[in-house]
Design a protein around this motif. Structure first.
Motif, PDB file in Angstrom:
ATOM      1  N   GLU A 177       2.944  11.485   2.010  1.00  0.00           N
ATOM      2  CA  GLU A 177       3.012  12.725   2.797  1.00  0.00           C
ATOM      3  C   GLU A 177       1.607  13.221   3.134  1.00  0.00           C
ATOM      4  N   GLU A 178       0.687  13.085   2.195  1.00  0.00           N
ATOM      5  CA  GLU A 178      -0.703  13.461   2.464  1.00  0.00           C
ATOM      6  C   GLU A 178      -1.311  12.531   3.515  1.00  0.00           C
ATOM      7  N   LEU A 179      -0.943  11.260   3.444  1.00  0.00           N
ATOM      8  CA  LEU A 179      -1.422  10.285   4.418  1.00  0.00           C
ATOM      9  C   LEU A 179      -0.971  10.663   5.824  1.00  0.00           C
ATOM     10  N   ALA A 180       0.271  11.116   5.928  1.00  0.00           N
ATOM     11  CA  ALA A 180       0.818  11.503   7.236  1.00  0.00           C
ATOM     12  C   ALA A 180       0.094  12.716   7.809  1.00  0.00           C
ATOM     13  N   ARG A 181      -0.372  13.603   6.923  1.00  0.00           N
ATOM     14  CA  ARG A 181      -1.059  14.808   7.398  1.00  0.00           C
ATOM     15  C   ARG A 181      -2.524  14.540   7.739  1.00  0.00           C
ATOM     16  N   ALA A 182      -3.111  13.541   7.097  1.00  0.00           N
ATOM     17  CA  ALA A 182      -4.520  13.225   7.352  1.00  0.00           C
ATOM     18  C   ALA A 182      -4.629  12.452   8.677  1.00  0.00           C
ATOM     19  N   PHE A 185       0.832  -1.201   0.000  1.00  0.00           N
ATOM     20  CA  PHE A 185       0.000   0.000   0.000  1.00  0.00           C
ATOM     21  C   PHE A 185       0.871   1.256   0.000  1.00  0.00           C
ATOM     22  N   LEU A 186       1.861   1.310   0.867  1.00  0.00           N
ATOM     23  CA  LEU A 186       2.742   2.481   0.931  1.00  0.00           C
ATOM     24  C   LEU A 186       3.569   2.609  -0.339  1.00  0.00           C
ATOM     25  N   LYS A 194       5.436   8.664  -2.922  1.00  0.00           N
ATOM     26  CA  LYS A 194       5.935   9.617  -1.921  1.00  0.00           C
ATOM     27  C   LYS A 194       4.958  10.755  -1.659  1.00  0.00           C
ATOM     28  N   LYS A 195       4.420  11.340  -2.713  1.00  0.00           N
ATOM     29  CA  LYS A 195       3.526  12.496  -2.552  1.00  0.00           C
ATOM     30  C   LYS A 195       2.312  12.148  -1.712  1.00  0.00           C
ATOM     31  N   HIS A 196       1.665  11.039  -2.028  1.00  0.00           N
ATOM     32  CA  HIS A 196       0.453  10.658  -1.310  1.00  0.00           C
ATOM     33  C   HIS A 196       0.771  10.129   0.085  1.00  0.00           C
TER      34      HIS A 196
END
Length: 377
Positions: free
Chosen positions: A139-144, A129-130, A135-137
């Motif tokens: 980073e979005e995952l980490a912020r969500a 999955f990761l 990489k871009k998404h």
């Protein structure tokens, strides 16, 4: 890959000239350079390129596509369910998403579950999955506000290599036992003191080599398909041939009149704790919360384990379940059960509603409990 080895060897033989030692050296040098090139290249090849038709990859691809097409998923909580057949047959992720919305929780739900998937294969799906997310998404995952939800099931929790002996050397097992997962498997088996012998360690090493050298990549003798997708929810119908519902229901009702059974095992097991540490290393920086959930079951020993695990789950996590006796009594209808663990499609609706209600009831606690690696006691 094994198909190409004879071809490569045949081409390399062109360098051999009778009675020429120099040409033989050239052959060995060529083969060595080719092997070295492959080993280095393999380090950088994504798993999705090598085994695109693996069932794990197909399911991950489906859920990643769903996530990336979900409207403003980065601004809503993301629930990631990981589990075995109990989750695949029991929880409808899309329906869960709708049920949560009806309770005022706007969230995106994706699901990584597979029949017979032990913890290492589930970890492999999360790794895929990761990898597939990019990489871009990531980073979005980490912020969500990302919430990982992990199924609790005694057979898998106590034996981290559950079903490995039965499925050894199958393509499915080769795919998830890449070298690092094989090393983790060896450590887990060692601390649990099960199957700890030279033959078992050799078998793990074999799988790591088979994985690294892409054995089975062209086993179908057809072009690789990089587009296959598969919904992770697969409802069951009817009942298992060997399942006696009436007897199971009677035993369950009798158990309500007697004291709970004691669990004669260490909870959590030493192998599970190693897995938990690895899970945190992989996802701890991306997931805000870790939630364990115990699905309905008619099997008394499994239900007793769920209660015991609820008392020993890691301090910085949340536990949902086990289901109350009132809810279990509501489930006591033959049409809801395929066997003592898995529901039919009708039962899965009730399973999903139960989980939605549990999440909604504990929502404030889930958001407030940030996953930290403090201890596993």
């Amino acid at each position: 890959m094994l198909i190409f080895l004879p071809i490569a060897l045949s081409l390399a033989l062109e360098f051999i000239i009778p009675s020429s030692k120099l040409s033989l050296k050239m052959l060995l040098l060529t083969m060595g350079v080719g092997l070295f090139f492959f080993i280095v290249l393999r380090l950088f090849l994504p798993t999705a390129w090598i085994y695109p038709e693996a069932e794990t990859m197909i399911r991950v691809r489906h859920e990643v596509a769903y996530l990336l097409h979900a409207r403003e998923w980065q601004k809503k909580p993301l629930l990631i369910l990981e589990g075995s057949s109990a989750t695949e047959y029991g929880i409808n992720g899309r329906a869960l998403e709708q049920m949560l919305a009806q309770r005022g929780i706007e969230a995106t739900v994706i699901e990584f579950s597979l029949p017979g998937a032990n913890h290492l294969e589930r970890l492999f799906m999360l790794q895929l999955f990761l990898e597939e997310l990019g990489k871009k998404h990531r980073e979005e995952l980490a912020r969500a506000p990302t919430i990982l939800m992990s199924e609790v099931f005694d057979s898998y929790d106590q034996d981290m290599l559950y079903l490995f002996k039965k499925e050894a050397y199958s393509l499915r097992t080769i795919q998830w036992l890449h070298p690092w997962n094989a090393f983790l498997a060896w450590k887990m088996a060692s601390v649990n003191k099960v199957q700890e012998n030279a033959f078992f360690r050799w078998r793990l090493l074999e799988h790591a080599f088979l994985n690294y050298f892409c054995v089975g990549i062209f086993s179908s003798l057809e072009p690789l398909n990089y587009q296959k997708k598969m919904n992770p929810f697969s409802p069951l119908s009817g009942k298992k041939r060997t399942f006696d519902y009436i007897k199971t229901e009677e035993e369950f009702k009798r158990s309500l009149l007697s004291p709970p059974k004691k669990i004669g095992m260490t909870i959590p097991s030493a192998g599970w704790q190693l897995y938990y540490q690895e899970l945190y290393q992989e996802l701890g920086g991306l997931c805000h919360s870790l939630v364990f959930y115990a699905l309905p079951t008619l099997e008394l020993q499994r239900r007793a384990y769920q209660f015991a695990f609820a008392q020993h789950h890691p301090f910085t996590t949340t536990f949902l379940g086990p289901p109350s006796l009132d809810f279990m009594n509501m489930l006591l209808h033959q049409e809801n059960w395929f066997d003592g663990v898995h529901p039919t499609g009708t039962g899965a609706i009730l399973f999903t509603e139960w989980l939605a209600e549990e999440i909604a009831t504990h929502w404030s606690e889930i958001l407030a409990t940030q996953w930290r690696m403090l201890n596993t006691e």
